[in-house]
Design an enzyme around this catalytic site. Structure first.
Site, PDB file in Angstrom:
ATOM      1  CB  ALA A  58       4.014   3.375   6.418  1.00 63.72           C
TER       2      ALA A  58
ATOM      3  CB  ALA B  93       0.639  10.924   1.812  1.00 60.94           C
ATOM      4  CG  PHE B  94       0.916   6.854  -2.159  1.00 63.14           C
ATOM      5  CD1 PHE B  94       1.598   8.000  -2.505  1.00 63.14           C
ATOM      6  CD2 PHE B  94       1.579   5.639  -2.254  1.00 63.14           C
ATOM      7  CE1 PHE B  94       2.915   7.937  -2.929  1.00 63.14           C
ATOM      8  CE2 PHE B  94       2.894   5.569  -2.681  1.00 63.14           C
ATOM      9  CZ  PHE B  94       3.571   6.730  -3.016  1.00 63.14           C
ATOM     10  CE  LYS B  95       6.479   8.565  -0.191  1.00 58.85           C
ATOM     11  NZ  LYS B  95       5.783   9.629  -0.985  1.00 58.85           N
ATOM     12  CG  ASP B  96      -0.787   7.214   5.624  1.00 61.46           C
ATOM     13  OD1 ASP B  96       0.259   7.393   6.263  1.00 61.46           O
ATOM     14  OD2 ASP B  96      -1.647   8.084   5.460  1.00 61.46           O
TER      15      ASP B  96
END
Ligand SMILES: *Cc1c(COP(=O)(O)O)cnc(C)c1O
Length: 436
Positions: free
Chosen positions: A111, A105-108
């Site tokens: 993070a 997911a783009f949150k990678d």
């Protein structure tokens, strides 16, 4: 990078300090004071530049006052062993696939950059820290994967027992080493309360360095600006007739794009695409901001009734509704329309869209229909891998999207988690025994 709070009652701070603080002491969000100009970088970079080249240029533009260039290069290389992928769907619409990282997911992107920065800082100061996160699913797996194996950092994750999907649970509970996962007998709200209580507990505060890694952290937001520049480069010749379409919930992703615009990225508009949790599209048309409890939808990572980054958006536009409404265009997509979009795009392009990306795609189509006189290139941010939502996709298209290797591997591993009651005492006992 100098940062101030959106609420104006906290003292100015550095990027490195803000990473470990999350929220500003006055309850506001950290926000860059200065504006930097990206236009010389845009001129210099080739349309074929790699994502890491773009990331390194932007990191240097902003962070050379806090790090040597060699450290920044190292941080970028450690953070990103994956890159966004552009996929042209037709003459007008192109997907910027952001689900190529470890949790799909783009949150990678946010993070992993945050984790690499923290590792670098802790190593240079010879200190240790514990990241404490409550998750309803996706944030936890992005954070766990990003910090997995990082030196001097442990990650403690709390998730509500029985309330995350099978796949999410596998992603959360199949790491070991420095990642410790707790299954809490309670709701997501209980998990969040336990984390909040831990942060203000005097005994924990005096014996451990606890820190958060949630999506309001500037260390997660800043790197999300990198992929807007990266996605823009191949369409440089068409500027300013380029539009980014962003499926939004807490509006961190969109805020990062608006930051890039405020630094000189020449785009025409941003589409703020939401599901029926549409407080921001409502604000754009009525100038009234009315938060309300969220409703459950198929695109559940966007089920937000009071987006936390709205404060940052207001700050960029000096609280001027008109300025915000000129740059942002709201579109609202229902679950029925989301299902129809997944089906149509699968049958016409043989491409699987996850429900979040489908909201973006449908919003982009409508935008184009309303701007036929001078159609722009619309870049839709694809925020999650379709395999993460295979039930919905199979139900709608009759076909199951193939499982990527990383996910298939996680599914084969045994679950490792500890079941605990929904109390601070239970969490505290573990933290003190294990780390103090
Ligand atoms: C978190 C998330 C979003 C929403 O992003 P915001 O930055 O909160 O607006 C959209 N899609 C997916 C798949 C997500 O995980």
């Amino acid at each position: 990078m100098r940062l101030i709070s959106t609420r104006g009652q906290a003292k100015e701070t550095s990027f490195q300090e803000a990473l470990f603080q999350g929220l500003a002491p006055d309850g506001g969000l950290y926000h860059p004071v200065a504006i930097k100009d990206v236009r010389t970088i845009l001129e210099r970079l080739q349309p074929t530049a790699t994502f890491n080249e773009v990331a390194e240029e932007l990191a240097k533009l902003w962070l050379l006052d806090e790090w040597e260039a060699t450290s920044l290069k190292k941080i970028v290389e450690r953070a990103f062993n994956f890159s966004p992928q552009l996929k042209e769907l037709d003459d007008q619409i192109c997907l910027l696939e952001l689900f190529t990282g470890p949790s799909l997911a783009f949150k990678d992107f946010g993070a992993c950059f945050l984790a690499a920065c923290m590792e670098e800082i802790l190593a240079s100061r010879n200190r240790k820290a514990i990241i404490l996160v409550a998750t309803s699913g996706d944030t936890g797996s992005a954070v766990a994967r990003a910090f997995y194996g990082k030196k001097n950092i442990d990650v403690v994750i709390l998730y509500p027992s029985g309330r995350v999907s099978f796949l999410q649970e596998k992603q959360l509970t199949t790491l070991s080493g420095n990642v410790h996962t707790f299954e809490v007998k309670g709701s997501f709200d209980d998990c969040q309360r336990m984390v909040k209580e831990a942060f203000v507990d005097a005994e924990l505060k005096s014996s451990l360095t606890l820190t958060s890694a949630n999506s309001i952290n500037i260390g997660r937001l800043f790197p999300q600006a990198f992929y807007y520049v990266y996605g823009f480069l191949p369409f440089k010749a068409q500027a300013p007739d380029v539009v980014f379409c962003v499926p939004s919930g807490n509006f961190g992703n969109l805020t990062a794009g608006v930051y890039a615009w405020s630094w000189g990225l020449p785009v025409r508009q941003f589409i703020a695409a939401t599901n029926i949790n549409d407080v921001v599209p409502q604000y754009l048309t009525t100038a009234i901001y009315q938060p309300r409890p969220s409703l459950q939808t198929l695109s559940n990572a966007m089920d937000v009734g009071n987006p936390s980054n709205f404060e940052r958006l207001l700050a960029v536009f000096n609280h001027k509704h008109r300025a915000m409404a000129d740059l942002l265009w709201g579109e609202v997509v229902t679950d029925d329309e989301t299902r129809k979009t997944i089906s149509e795009v699968y049958h016409s392009h043989k491409v699987f869209l996850d429900p979040h990306t489908a909201v973006g795609y449908q919003a982009a189509k409508r935008y184009l229909a309303k701007h036929q006189a001078k159609p722009p290139k619309v870049i839709v941010l694809a925020t999650a891998h379709p395999a993460k939502f295979s039930e919905t996709i199979e139900e709608v298209t009759g076909t199951r999207p193939p499982l990527p290797k990383a996910l298939a591997e996680a599914l084969a591993l045994p679950k490792r988690s500890q079941l605990i009651p929904n109390t601070l005492a239970a969490l505290k006992e573990f933290l003190l025994q294990r780390f103090a």
